[in-house]
Design an enzyme around this catalytic site. Structure first.
Site, short mmCIF file in Angstrom:
data_model
loop_
_atom_site.label_atom_id
_atom_site.label_comp_id
_atom_site.label_asym_id
_atom_site.label_seq_id
_atom_site.Cartn_x
_atom_site.Cartn_y
_atom_site.Cartn_z
N ASP A 9 0.82 -1.22 0.00
CA ASP A 9 0.00 0.00 0.00
C ASP A 9 0.85 1.26 0.00
O ASP A 9 2.04 1.24 0.33
CB ASP A 9 -0.94 0.01 1.20
CG ASP A 9 -0.21 -0.02 2.53
OD1 ASP A 9 0.78 -0.78 2.65
OD2 ASP A 9 -0.61 0.72 3.46
N GLU B 91 0.18 -1.44 5.48
CA GLU B 91 1.21 -1.02 6.43
C GLU B 91 0.98 0.40 6.92
O GLU B 91 1.14 0.71 8.10
CB GLU B 91 2.59 -1.13 5.76
CG GLU B 91 3.77 -0.92 6.72
CD GLU B 91 4.23 0.52 6.80
OE1 GLU B 91 5.08 0.82 7.66
OE2 GLU B 91 3.75 1.37 6.01
#
Length: 486
Positions: free
Chosen positions: A78, A145
């Site tokens: 991400d 994350e």
């Protein structure tokens, strides 16, 4: 493909170009994850997704390297979705638009996603290569994350076989990271009470824009201004004198990004409207002088706005404004053990207003549990004084430095052999996933390294082109230097 796909090393930049073309903000990584799974399957690699959605790819050792210790290359899928106010971009559906700007690659009005897309591209380029010597190899690409470390929290024992983990989520070439801060999210929630406004009020919108923002870990010590705090400072100084009535506040978008913009919808007696504009413009002048060395584009404005029928009661308004103004923010303490490293910090990242609730979202970071607990106690006390509900969630551990780390010593020697100088061994004031990986894999030896990335978590994010080549060179050298199993 864009112009960046022609940069060197081409295998890395081609993967990064592809990554930019597929939307992948936190919580919306599935499209990119599926592309990677399909690509790995086509390449004949062993690939799967674990119980929480992390992608795990395995590649056998090259001939003659079968007895080397197994290595896990790790990145997160991400990216942080941040854009300038005047940029038309939907991170869920629109690709990132990267371009070359001198010695750097940046994006058009948005975050670039070099954090951690450049690390991910490098991992995939290693998998794709047929001319890189390596032992048993695994690539772990985690989800979410940036918004909660969901992938790292959900990683279970038994999925990985490697002895060594090379995390690629660092942002300064020439520095090796062997420790990081832990953190916890904090919510300070106010129950709102409203009352009807009397006659003679006009609606106004206060806007603070143009701040640099940035990563609430690696940039927290730079003195960059926090838009939420600046707005609270002005309201605390002038709301009562102006007879200002607060209707709503919004500021920042992510608890782990220093907020660049903040907005307040207010009502004010018509006869004080010009005084409000004058005071806000004077505040802009003060801030430009005070922050001249850091914030070069700060812009404050007062705009006409629709008048609301109701505003917050004086009691609620007073408690909220005082809390924003009093909330600790920035560096709380520098480390006594590691020169130049922040030990504990706090970022007042987001303020939101809903019908019945106003919420302040903060992120506490600390190298030690005691520092984190201290800031938790400060915020808990603030909530008690202000009549707000304070909750903590998503706590994640720090990564304790291991001075005896074998892989750290190997990297240091390899780096010195290549460049003739010793890299800096560092601890980062940011949340790397390594601390969480130590829970299911306590014996795994870990370091973190990467190319130079400036201003992550902000639309000014950029990656230095030359250091991507150095990072690739270091990755190849490291894989060939991994020792044999005992």
């Amino acid at each position: 493909m864009s112009e960046i796909s022609q940069l060197s090393p081409q295998p890395v930049w081609q993967f990064f170009d592809k990554i930019c073309s597929i939307p992948h903000p936190s919580k919306h990584e599935d499209q990119l994850a599926q592309y990677i799974v399909d690509w790995a399957t086509h390449e004949g690699l062993s690939v799967c997704r674990d119980d929480v959605g992390n992608v795990i790819i395995k590649k056998p050792a090259t001939p003659g390297m079968e007895n080397r210790k197994g290595v896990v290359l790790q990145a997160h899928i991400d990216m942080v979705p941040q854009k300038n106010e005047n940029t038309d971009h939907d991170f869920v559906t629109d690709p990132i638009r990267p371009y070359i700007d001198g010695d750097w690659v940046t994006a058009d009005g948005t975050t670039l996603g070099a954090d951690n897309g450049m690390g991910m591209a490098t991992c995939l380029a290693v998998l794709a290569a047929n001319d890189i010597a390596h032992g048993p190899l695994e690539v772990l690409l985690t989800i979410d994350e940036e918004a909660g470390m969901t992938g790292a929290f959900g990683l279970k024992e038994g999925w990985l076989d490697g002895d060594i983990l090379l995390n690629t989520d660092s942002e300064q070439e020439g520095e090796i990271y062997m420790g990081c801060a832990g953190g916890v999210d904090t919510s300070i929630a106010f129950t709102l009470e409203r009352e009807a406004l009397g006659e003679g009020y006009v609606g106004k919108a206060l806007q603070i824009k143009g701040l640099k923002g940035g990563h609430s870990g690696v940039d927290i010590h730079t003195g960059r201004a926090n838009a939420n705090k600046l707005l609270g400072r002005f309201l605390a100084g002038h709301a009562d004198d102006l007879g200002l009535r607060l209707i709503s506040i919004r500021g920042g978008t992510l608890r782990n990004a220093i907020p660049r913009e903040a907005f307040a919808h207010v009502a004010i007696p018509a006869e004080n409207a010009e005084k409000l504009a004058s005071l806000f413009m004077h505040f802009e002048t003060v801030l430009k002088e005070e922050l001249a060395a850091i914030e070069t584009s700060i812009a404050l404005s007062v705009l006409d706005n629709e008048i609301s029928e109701q505003a917050l009661t004086s009691n609620v308004q007073g408690r909220i404004i005082a809390s924003i103004n009093a909330c600790p923010n920035g560096v709380i303490r520098m480390s006594d053990d590691i020169n130049g490293v922040v030990e504990t910090s706090l970022n007042l990242g987001v303020i939101t207003t809903e019908e019945n609730t106003m919420t302040l979202l903060c992120l506490i970071r600390s190298l030690g549990d005691s520092g984190r607990s201290y800031v938790e106690s400060m915020l808990r006390s603030l909530g008690e004084l202000a009549g707000a509900e304070v909750t903590f969630s998503g706590a994640y551990p720090g990564w304790k430095p291991d001075p005896e780390s074998e892989i750290m010593h190997i990297f240091r020697k390899t780096y010195e052999d290549i460049y003739g100088r010793v890299p800096d061994i560092m601890v980062i004031h940011a949340g790397l996933e390594c601390g969480l990986f130590k829970e299911p894999y306590p014996n795994m030896d870990m370091i973190s390294f990467g190319p130079t990335i400036k201003f992550p978590h902000s639309p000014d994010e950029k990656v230095n082109i030359a250091t991507v080549g150095l990072f690739w060179e270091q990755m190849i050298a490291m894989l060939s230097a991994i020792p044999e199993k005992a």
